[in-house]
Write a protein that holds these residues in place. Structure first.
Motif: not given
Length: 413
Positions: A39-63
């Motif tokens: 990332t440019n060292a002069e940049k002072n704002l960072w924004l991340l949009a993320e989507a995820a899907a999870t499958a597990g033993d105890t939590a089941g399938n979640t988004q």
């Protein structure tokens, strides 16, 4: 204060970023800085949009849908400000159930009193020690993870709550001193989605003093003293040394009179207060091909998960389990552990590989984390697998193995 290259490490999601706070110049930093994702060292704002899907033993399938914002900038020659916030929305597979959680990680102002003196105030996420799996000298970070979207220890520290504090830092050519006063705001952690959760970050009045002195070009040991309200003082020391361009060794130690961590849920007269040591030591090797290997050993004198689980089982059986959830962390803390990590940046065509294996030597159990991450311009695709042990007072097996797969896509603005 985070250095600007922190954002590079966030985008790469590598555990080698543990050394950024120490500003240790070894090969992994130079390799990371030379990638196309810096990332440019002069940049002072960072924004991340993320989507995820999870499958597990105890939590089941979640988004999950997350929005992560970080901002830091100089207001003028003397003032600097920072803000960091994350919102996580969780949804069941059929979208019938949903919940959201906001984590205000940081909000601070910094004023330069003199060229060598800084005054900071606000919510600040401090970090002491460079070990990955366990930091005994990271006194103010305990219990501040509000939303665990990944099992990567470095990401957990990056996404945790900061502490409300006033901090004064003084720098000289070969030495540095820091004093932090973190007041008590609330004694109980909060679970509501919009809470600032001061009970997790500021449960007691605390004073933390730290000082370091540069004995040699790459030898700068640090000493710490923590004084908490109605607690015995805790002492700490951090040490790291670059042996060569490719090898770094480090060690952390903390000690003081304390009860076992799980006993803090008991009445104070039942605490077993005695001197307890905590240590972490490790070595890393970084090759010219951007492969980093790490070996660590941990000893946590505050943990005794065998006795903690026995107490929790008895409490749950007697109907008292509802009061035991804050006793220990979400992961059952081992007293003795060993950790291995292999991180390979750009293993081929903008793919990163991160593998972490940890052995709980007290209970003979293995924990693991593996991630493959692909960078496509501002887009990151990641596939994660993790195995951790989580607590449940609703089951006879209190420490349940939880294996999860997670597929995520993130866009960096």
């Amino acid at each position: 204060m985070r250095v600007p290259r922190f954002c590079c490490f966030l985008l790469l999601a590598i555990a080698a970023s543990a050394y950024a706070d120490s500003e240790i110049p070894f090969a992994a930093f130079e390799l990371a800085d030379s990638t196309d994702f810096t990332t440019n060292a002069e940049k002072n704002l960072w924004l991340l949009a993320e989507a995820a899907a999870t499958a597990g033993d105890t939590a089941g399938n979640t988004q999950r849908a997350s929005l992560d914002l970080r901002w830091e900038a100089s207001l003028n020659r003397q003032w600097r400000a920072g803000f960091s916030d994350r919102v996580d929305g969780h949804f069941s597979q059929d979208l019938k159930q949903s919940d959201s959680l906001n984590t205000l990680r940081e909000a601070w102002l910094s004023y330069r009193l003199t060229p060598q003196t800084l005054f900071d105030a606000g919510r600040i996420n401090t970090r002491y020690g460079v070990a990955l799996g366990y930091n005994p000298t990271d006194f103010l970070g305990r219990g501040t993870v509000r939303s665990a979207s990944s099992a990567d220890p470095e990401m957990l520290r990056s996404n945790r709550l900061g502490n409300a504090m006033i901090r004064v830092q003084r720098f000289w050519d070969r030495a540095a001193l820091s004093a932090i006063w973190s007041p008590k705001i609330s004694s109980k952690p909060a679970t509501s989605s919009t809470s600032l959760d001061w009970g997790a970050s500021n449960p007691r009045n605390r004073l933390l003093l730290s000082g370091s002195y540069r004995l040699a070009e790459n030898l700068n040991p640090q000493l710490l003293l923590l004084q908490e309200e109605q607690r015995s003082p805790q002492f700490g020391a951090n040490f790291s040394r670059v042996l060569s361009r490719q090898v770094l060794v480090y060690a952390e130690w903390a000690g003081g009179r304390q009860p076992l961590a799980w006993q803090e849920a008991l009445p104070r007269q039942q605490w077993q207060v005695r001197w307890r040591n905590r240590t972490a030591a490790g070595v890393t090797w970084t090759g010219e091909n951007q492969l980093s290997l790490r070996l660590e050993g941990h000893y946590n004198g505050l943990a005794d998960n065998s006795r903690a689980l026995a107490y929790l089982s008895a409490a749950a059986g007697s109907g008292g389990g509802q009061n035991t959830t804050p006793v220990v962390t979400e992961w059952v803390a081992p007293r003795r552990a060993a950790l291995l990590q292999a991180y390979w940046a750009d293993i081929f065509d903008r793919y990163d590989l991160n593998i972490i294996w940890q052995r709980d030597m007290q209970r003979g159990q293995n924990l693991g984390f593996a991630e493959v991450r692909h960078h496509i311009g501002p887009v990151d695709l990641a596939l994660q697998w993790q195995k951790v042990f989580r607590l449940s007072t609703h089951s006879r097996v209190l420490a349940q193995a939880d294996r999860r797969w997670q597929l995520s896509i993130g866009y960096f603005f």
